[in-house]
Design a protein around this motif. Structure first.
Motif, short mmCIF file in Angstrom:
data_model
loop_
_atom_site.label_atom_id
_atom_site.label_comp_id
_atom_site.label_asym_id
_atom_site.label_seq_id
_atom_site.Cartn_x
_atom_site.Cartn_y
_atom_site.Cartn_z
N ARG A 85 -27.86 19.79 -10.62
CA ARG A 85 -29.07 19.59 -11.42
C ARG A 85 -30.18 18.95 -10.59
O ARG A 85 -30.86 18.02 -11.03
N GLY A 87 -33.06 20.03 -9.81
CA GLY A 87 -34.39 20.18 -10.42
C GLY A 87 -34.72 19.06 -11.38
O GLY A 87 -35.84 18.55 -11.40
N VAL A 88 -33.74 18.65 -12.15
CA VAL A 88 -33.96 17.54 -13.09
C VAL A 88 -34.28 16.27 -12.33
O VAL A 88 -35.24 15.55 -12.65
N TYR A 89 -33.50 15.98 -11.30
CA TYR A 89 -33.71 14.74 -10.54
C TYR A 89 -35.05 14.74 -9.82
O TYR A 89 -35.76 13.73 -9.82
N TYR A 90 -35.40 15.86 -9.21
CA TYR A 90 -36.68 15.91 -8.51
C TYR A 90 -37.86 15.88 -9.47
O TYR A 90 -38.93 15.35 -9.15
N SER A 91 -37.69 16.42 -10.67
CA SER A 91 -38.75 16.34 -11.68
C SER A 91 -38.96 14.90 -12.13
O SER A 91 -40.11 14.44 -12.25
N VAL A 92 -37.88 14.19 -12.38
CA VAL A 92 -38.00 12.77 -12.78
C VAL A 92 -38.61 11.97 -11.64
O VAL A 92 -39.47 11.11 -11.86
N TYR A 93 -38.17 12.23 -10.42
CA TYR A 93 -38.70 11.56 -9.23
C TYR A 93 -40.21 11.79 -9.13
O TYR A 93 -40.98 10.86 -8.90
N GLY A 94 -40.64 13.02 -9.33
CA GLY A 94 -42.07 13.34 -9.30
C GLY A 94 -42.84 12.66 -10.41
O GLY A 94 -43.95 12.16 -10.21
N PHE A 95 -42.24 12.61 -11.61
CA PHE A 95 -42.89 11.94 -12.74
C PHE A 95 -43.09 10.46 -12.44
O PHE A 95 -44.16 9.90 -12.67
N ARG A 98 -45.89 9.90 -10.13
CA ARG A 98 -47.20 10.10 -10.76
C ARG A 98 -47.62 8.90 -11.61
O ARG A 98 -48.78 8.78 -11.98
#
Length: 167
Positions: A85, A87-95, A98
């Protein structure tokens, strides 16, 4: 700072082997926090250069080791769940990255009530104090919070993560 951060990557790679990735990461965050605190002191560019060097070295470690530890979390999650998963971890990391925008806005918003700073034309009675606060205060508080959270991070200490080797 960037000129110090780039070559420090080799130092952090060695320290990660010696201290474990979490230990080296904690040291990097500590150096970053110390550098942010020391930003309150310099009065000249020459005095600020060693502080910038310290911040650059800490910053290099935080960047490199953060990605290493994120990879460990992703691998551990895959071991436990049997699913990848990333994608989930990198999305949270990006959020989370930001979130720096609203925090920067809050820091700027505090300049008026704390220092009377409105703009370059209306800098208030102590524009140098407003600048020191902006450059050192929020970064120091943020790195202290990061250090407190990083201590609780469960992976990356030597011998703490099954199946992931010694770093």
């Amino acid at each position: 700072m960037l000129l110090a951060a780039l070559p420090s990557v080799f130092l952090w790679a060695r320290l990660a082997g010696t201290l474990g990735s979490k230990g080296a990461w904690l040291l990097a965050i500590f150096l970053l926090a110390l550098g942010a605190l020391l930003l309150f002191l310099p009065r000249t560019l020459l005095e600020a250069l060693p502080v910038g060097l310290l911040i650059g070295v800490g910053f290099g470690g935080v960047l490199v080791l953060g990605d290493i530890l994120l990879a460990k979390v992703i691998d551990r999650d895959a071991e436990v769940t049997g699913r990848r998963r990333e994608g989930v971890y990198y999305s949270v990391y990006g959020f989370i990255n930001r979130l720096s925008g609203p925090l920067q806005a809050l820091s700027f918003a505090l300049l008026t009530p704390l220092f009377g700073y409105v703009s370059g034309e209306v800098p208030g009675p102590r524009p140098e104090a407003a600048f020191r606060f902006l450059m050192a205060g929020p970064p120091f508080l943020a790195t202290l919070l990061a250090l407190a959270l990083a201590f609780r991070f469960p992976y990356g200490a030597k011998g703490r993560m099954p199946g992931a080797g010694s770093s």
